[in-house]
Structure formats: C-alpha cells, structure tokens
Design a protein around this motif. Structure first.
Motif, PDB file in Angstrom:
ATOM      1  N   ALA A  14       0.820  -1.569  -0.015  1.00 34.14           N
ATOM      2  CA  ALA A  14       0.057   0.374  -0.004  1.00 34.14           C
ATOM      3  C   ALA A  14       0.691   1.159  -0.437  1.00 34.14           C
ATOM      4  O   ALA A  14       0.461   1.925  -0.520  1.00 34.14           O
ATOM      5  N   VAL A  15       1.735   1.469   0.479  1.00 32.49           N
ATOM      6  CA  VAL A  15       2.578   2.756   0.818  1.00 32.49           C
ATOM      7  C   VAL A  15       4.136   2.462   0.117  1.00 32.49           C
ATOM      8  O   VAL A  15       4.906   3.233   0.220  1.00 32.49           O
ATOM      9  N   GLY A  16       3.822   1.513  -0.965  1.00 34.11           N
ATOM     10  CA  GLY A  16       5.242   1.265  -1.745  1.00 34.11           C
ATOM     11  C   GLY A  16       5.408   1.972  -3.729  1.00 34.11           C
ATOM     12  O   GLY A  16       5.666   1.488  -4.073  1.00 34.11           O
ATOM     13  N   ASP A  17       4.464   2.856  -3.669  1.00 36.15           N
ATOM     14  CA  ASP A  17       3.738   3.401  -4.289  1.00 36.15           C
ATOM     15  C   ASP A  17       4.366   5.425  -4.101  1.00 36.15           C
ATOM     16  O   ASP A  17       4.135   5.720  -3.140  1.00 36.15           O
ATOM     17  N   VAL A  18       5.165   6.082  -5.756  1.00 34.52           N
ATOM     18  CA  VAL A  18       5.589   7.357  -4.494  1.00 34.52           C
ATOM     19  C   VAL A  18       4.316   8.390  -4.848  1.00 34.52           C
ATOM     20  O   VAL A  18       4.080   9.061  -3.609  1.00 34.52           O
ATOM     21  N   THR A  19       3.319   7.976  -5.236  1.00 32.56           N
ATOM     22  CA  THR A  19       2.011   8.552  -5.227  1.00 32.56           C
ATOM     23  C   THR A  19       1.397   9.033  -3.607  1.00 32.56           C
ATOM     24  O   THR A  19       0.630   9.111  -3.251  1.00 32.56           O
ATOM     25  N   ILE A  21       2.592   7.405  -0.989  1.00 30.13           N
ATOM     26  CA  ILE A  21       3.789   7.999  -0.356  1.00 30.13           C
ATOM     27  C   ILE A  21       3.284   9.351  -0.051  1.00 30.13           C
ATOM     28  O   ILE A  21       3.208  10.546   1.136  1.00 30.13           O
ATOM     29  N   GLY A  22       2.949  10.390  -1.122  1.00 31.46           N
ATOM     30  CA  GLY A  22       3.029  11.834  -1.252  1.00 31.46           C
ATOM     31  C   GLY A  22       1.508  11.393  -0.007  1.00 31.46           C
ATOM     32  O   GLY A  22       1.156  12.412  -0.050  1.00 31.46           O
ATOM     33  N   ILE A  23       0.165  10.608  -0.034  1.00 32.50           N
ATOM     34  CA  ILE A  23      -0.806  10.961   0.225  1.00 32.50           C
ATOM     35  C   ILE A  23      -0.910  10.950   1.581  1.00 32.50           C
ATOM     36  O   ILE A  23      -1.107  11.877   1.959  1.00 32.50           O
ATOM     37  N   VAL A  24       0.331   9.573   1.513  1.00 32.01           N
ATOM     38  CA  VAL A  24       0.669   9.371   3.350  1.00 32.01           C
ATOM     39  C   VAL A  24       0.831  11.311   3.434  1.00 32.01           C
ATOM     40  O   VAL A  24       0.989  11.820   5.502  1.00 32.01           O
ATOM     41  N   ARG A  25       1.778  11.006   3.474  1.00 31.20           N
ATOM     42  CA  ARG A  25       3.104  12.757   4.338  1.00 31.20           C
ATOM     43  C   ARG A  25       1.900  13.910   3.931  1.00 31.20           C
ATOM     44  O   ARG A  25       1.818  14.305   5.240  1.00 31.20           O
ATOM     45  N   HIS A  26       0.418  13.867   2.985  1.00 32.83           N
ATOM     46  CA  HIS A  26      -0.101  15.480   2.974  1.00 32.83           C
ATOM     47  C   HIS A  26      -0.420  15.507   4.665  1.00 32.83           C
ATOM     48  O   HIS A  26      -1.127  15.993   5.040  1.00 32.83           O
ATOM     49  N   HIS A  52      -6.056   4.970  -5.931  1.00 33.71           N
ATOM     50  CA  HIS A  52      -4.593   4.954  -4.794  1.00 33.71           C
ATOM     51  C   HIS A  52      -5.423   5.944  -2.889  1.00 33.71           C
ATOM     52  O   HIS A  52      -4.814   4.241  -2.074  1.00 33.71           O
ATOM     53  N   VAL A  53      -6.691   5.678  -2.680  1.00 34.12           N
ATOM     54  CA  VAL A  53      -7.441   5.826  -1.549  1.00 34.12           C
ATOM     55  C   VAL A  53      -7.756   4.981  -1.318  1.00 34.12           C
ATOM     56  O   VAL A  53      -7.311   4.651  -0.070  1.00 34.12           O
ATOM     57  N   ARG A  54      -8.973   4.281  -2.186  1.00 30.26           N
ATOM     58  CA  ARG A  54      -9.237   2.770  -2.310  1.00 30.26           C
ATOM     59  C   ARG A  54      -8.007   1.958  -1.661  1.00 30.26           C
ATOM     60  O   ARG A  54      -8.344   0.683  -0.512  1.00 30.26           O
ATOM     61  N   ILE A  55      -6.903   1.724  -2.033  1.00 26.25           N
ATOM     62  CA  ILE A  55      -6.114   0.801  -2.179  1.00 26.25           C
ATOM     63  C   ILE A  55      -5.107   0.922  -0.720  1.00 26.25           C
ATOM     64  O   ILE A  55      -4.850   0.087   0.087  1.00 26.25           O
ATOM     65  N   LEU A  56      -5.184   2.619   0.278  1.00 24.82           N
ATOM     66  CA  LEU A  56      -4.684   3.128   1.309  1.00 24.82           C
ATOM     67  C   LEU A  56      -5.558   2.438   1.937  1.00 24.82           C
ATOM     68  O   LEU A  56      -5.332   1.960   3.427  1.00 24.82           O
ATOM     69  N   LYS A  57      -7.184   2.716   1.974  1.00 22.18           N
ATOM     70  CA  LYS A  57      -7.462   2.063   3.049  1.00 22.18           C
ATOM     71  C   LYS A  57      -7.968   1.180   3.533  1.00 22.18           C
ATOM     72  O   LYS A  57      -8.757   0.596   4.459  1.00 22.18           O
ATOM     73  N   ARG A  58      -7.958   0.099   1.972  1.00 18.14           N
ATOM     74  CA  ARG A  58      -8.424  -1.469   1.776  1.00 18.14           C
ATOM     75  C   ARG A  58      -6.912  -2.266   2.847  1.00 18.14           C
ATOM     76  O   ARG A  58      -7.191  -2.324   4.132  1.00 18.14           O
TER      77      ARG A  58
END
Length: 110
Positions: A14-19, A21-26, A52-58
């Motif tokens: 889930a966090v293995g993507d640059v985008t 990672i940007g979402i989590v940091r933001h 991307h949000v869906r992947i992080l939410k799952r």
C-alpha cells in the motif's frame, strides 16, 4: 506487536508507491482532506486519486467518510504506528542473527 506476514505485505504494498507515499505525507500534516483536494495537490485526476485512496483504505492506513458528494480522508494513526513498529521489529530480529549468518557464510576451510 508483530503483524502477521500477509498483513505486513499488504501494508508494504500500500505504501510502496510514490503517489501513495505523497498522500500519507500530506495527510500527516492535515487532519482531514477531501479526495478532490488530494487530486489537486498531487496533480492527478480525481478517479486516479480515488483509486490510490482505496488501496490505502483497504490496508487500513486511511479512514474515509462521506458528506454529500465529498469523500474526506484521514490517516489512521494507530494503524500507521502498528506498521512502523512491525518494520522496526524486522530490523531488530535481523541484527541478532548477523553473527550466525557470517559464520554460516564462511567456507569450512577458513
């Protein structure tokens, strides 16, 4: 707290993507952000930001809530702390086995 290997794998992916990672940091510096605002901040289309949000939410890293047509995202800081602890415990275990690895890697004639 050790996470099961499959759960740790899910979090890593889930966090293995640059985008993402940007979402989590933001989100780490904002209490809550809409998906539309995330899309604008990351210069993405709204559907791609939602994906991307869906992947992080799952993976349990993000929580979402809907208000009208807007979807608000926030970090699940408890889950993120579990992930950080699990990553930390991986390196602690490895440091205790370095000597064993070095001994087993040496040729028997050495």
């Amino acid at each position: 707290m050790d996470l099961p290997p499959r759960e740790l794998k899910l979090l890593c992916r889930a966090v293995g993507d640059v985008t993402r990672i940007g979402i989590v940091r933001h989100l780490a510096s904002h209490a809550e952000v809409t998906v539309s605002d995330l899309a604008a901040y990351l210069v993405l289309s709204q559907p791609l930001a939602s994906w991307h949000v869906r992947i992080l939410k799952r993976a349990g890293i993000l929580a979402t809530r809907k208000e009208g047509r807007q979807v608000y995202c926030s970090l699940d800081r408890r889950r993120l702390a579990q992930f950080q602890e699990a990553i930390g415990s991986l390196t602690q275990r490895l440091s205790g086995k370095e000597d064993l690895w070095e001994k087993s890697a040496l040729p028997s004639s050495a």
